[in-house]
Scaffold this motif. Structure first.
Motif, short mmCIF file in Angstrom:
data_model
loop_
_atom_site.label_atom_id
_atom_site.label_comp_id
_atom_site.label_asym_id
_atom_site.label_seq_id
_atom_site.Cartn_x
_atom_site.Cartn_y
_atom_site.Cartn_z
N SER A 182 0.82 -1.21 0.00
CA SER A 182 0.00 0.00 0.00
C SER A 182 0.85 1.25 0.00
O SER A 182 2.03 1.22 0.35
N GLY A 183 0.21 2.32 -0.37
CA GLY A 183 0.88 3.61 -0.35
C GLY A 183 -0.11 4.72 -0.07
O GLY A 183 -1.30 4.60 -0.39
N ILE A 184 0.39 5.77 0.51
CA ILE A 184 -0.39 6.99 0.70
C ILE A 184 0.23 8.03 -0.22
O ILE A 184 1.44 8.25 -0.19
N PHE A 185 -0.62 8.63 -1.05
CA PHE A 185 -0.16 9.56 -2.07
C PHE A 185 -0.89 10.89 -1.94
O PHE A 185 -2.07 10.93 -1.60
N ARG A 186 -0.16 11.96 -2.21
CA ARG A 186 -0.74 13.30 -2.24
C ARG A 186 -0.94 13.70 -3.69
O ARG A 186 0.01 13.70 -4.48
N LEU A 187 -2.17 14.00 -4.06
CA LEU A 187 -2.52 14.47 -5.40
C LEU A 187 -3.34 15.73 -5.25
O LEU A 187 -4.47 15.69 -4.75
N GLU A 188 -2.77 16.84 -5.65
CA GLU A 188 -3.45 18.13 -5.51
C GLU A 188 -3.40 18.89 -6.83
O GLU A 188 -2.42 18.77 -7.58
N ASN A 189 -4.44 19.66 -7.08
CA ASN A 189 -4.54 20.51 -8.27
C ASN A 189 -4.40 19.70 -9.56
O ASN A 189 -3.76 20.12 -10.52
N ILE A 190 -4.99 18.52 -9.55
CA ILE A 190 -4.97 17.63 -10.71
C ILE A 190 -6.42 17.36 -11.10
O ILE A 190 -7.24 17.04 -10.23
N PRO A 191 -6.76 17.49 -12.39
CA PRO A 191 -8.14 17.21 -12.81
C PRO A 191 -8.58 15.80 -12.41
O PRO A 191 -7.76 14.88 -12.37
N GLU A 192 -9.87 15.63 -12.13
CA GLU A 192 -10.41 14.35 -11.64
C GLU A 192 -10.06 13.18 -12.57
O GLU A 192 -9.67 12.11 -12.10
N GLU A 193 -10.17 13.37 -13.87
CA GLU A 193 -9.86 12.30 -14.81
C GLU A 193 -8.40 11.87 -14.70
O GLU A 193 -8.08 10.68 -14.71
N ASP A 194 -7.51 12.85 -14.57
CA ASP A 194 -6.09 12.55 -14.41
C ASP A 194 -5.80 11.92 -13.05
O ASP A 194 -4.93 11.06 -12.93
N THR A 195 -6.53 12.34 -12.02
CA THR A 195 -6.38 11.76 -10.69
C THR A 195 -6.69 10.28 -10.74
O THR A 195 -5.94 9.45 -10.21
N GLN A 196 -7.79 9.92 -11.40
CA GLN A 196 -8.17 8.51 -11.50
C GLN A 196 -7.12 7.71 -12.26
O GLN A 196 -6.81 6.57 -11.91
N LEU A 197 -6.55 8.30 -13.30
CA LEU A 197 -5.50 7.63 -14.07
C LEU A 197 -4.25 7.42 -13.21
O LEU A 197 -3.64 6.35 -13.23
N LEU A 198 -3.87 8.42 -12.44
CA LEU A 198 -2.72 8.29 -11.55
C LEU A 198 -2.95 7.20 -10.49
O LEU A 198 -2.07 6.39 -10.22
N LEU A 199 -4.16 7.18 -9.92
CA LEU A 199 -4.48 6.18 -8.90
C LEU A 199 -4.57 4.78 -9.48
O LEU A 199 -4.25 3.80 -8.80
N GLY A 200 -4.98 4.67 -10.73
CA GLY A 200 -5.15 3.36 -11.34
C GLY A 200 -3.94 2.82 -12.08
O GLY A 200 -3.84 1.62 -12.31
N VAL A 201 -3.00 3.72 -12.45
CA VAL A 201 -1.84 3.29 -13.24
C VAL A 201 -0.52 3.66 -12.58
O VAL A 201 0.31 2.80 -12.29
N ALA A 202 -0.30 4.93 -12.33
CA ALA A 202 1.00 5.39 -11.82
C ALA A 202 1.28 4.85 -10.41
O ALA A 202 2.38 4.34 -10.15
N CYS A 203 0.31 4.94 -9.53
CA CYS A 203 0.53 4.47 -8.15
C CYS A 203 0.77 2.95 -8.10
O CYS A 203 1.72 2.51 -7.45
N PRO A 204 -0.05 2.13 -8.79
CA PRO A 204 0.27 0.70 -8.81
C PRO A 204 1.64 0.39 -9.41
O PRO A 204 2.32 -0.53 -8.96
#
Length: 144
Positions: free
Chosen positions: A80-102
């Motif tokens: 697991s990880g805890i990530f800070r994502l701020e000032n990022i559009p919702e669509e990009d946030t979901q992409l980061l959570l689903g691809v970059a973080c894993p």
């Protein structure tokens, strides 16, 4: 004010949330010969903890069976990880959570699996990289 609008993506913490190993047929399984069949399952999950703070889990389950019936071992890790994502559009946030973080978490899960299996007395399991982008696309198509 310009600083407030800058996108922020940072790792706050990486940790093992859950780790288990079962060797149900020990010690007899160590006396048996043959090439095991290894099955790997991977899943991801994310959750918003608070504004701009998210947790992401990558769960990897590896099962090895001898002669397709006797389980050599079952090893599961949730990295697991805890990530800070701020000032990022919702669509990009979901992409980061689903691809970059894993993609960040998987090497740690892979190492935990290999290390745990080796400590159990088996040869290391070397897991191939995962295409989290393809997994994310499949999940998105399934949600449409």
């Amino acid at each position: 004010m310009a600083e407030e609008l800058q996108p922020v993506f940072s790792i706050e913490r990486l940790y093992v949330k859950d780790l288990s190993l079962e060797v149900p047929n020990a010690p007899q399984i160590f006396l048996e010969q043959g090439d095991p069949e290894v099955d790997m399952r991977v899943s991801t999950a994310s959750q918003k903890l608070e504004e701009g703070i998210y947790t992401v889990d990558v769960t990897v389950t590896v099962t090895a069976k001898l002669n397709a019936e006797r389980t050599m071992f079952l090893n599961e890790v949730t990295q697991s990880g805890i990530f800070r994502l701020e000032n990022i559009p919702e669509e990009d946030t979901q992409l980061l959570l689903g691809v970059a973080c894993p993609n960040i978490l998987f090497p740690y899960a892979r190492e935990a699996i290999s290390s745990t299996v080796t400590r159990a007395g088996f040869p290391p399991v070397l897991l191939a990289p995962i295409n989290f982008e393809a997994m994310y696309q499949q999940q998105q198509e399934g949600n449409v």
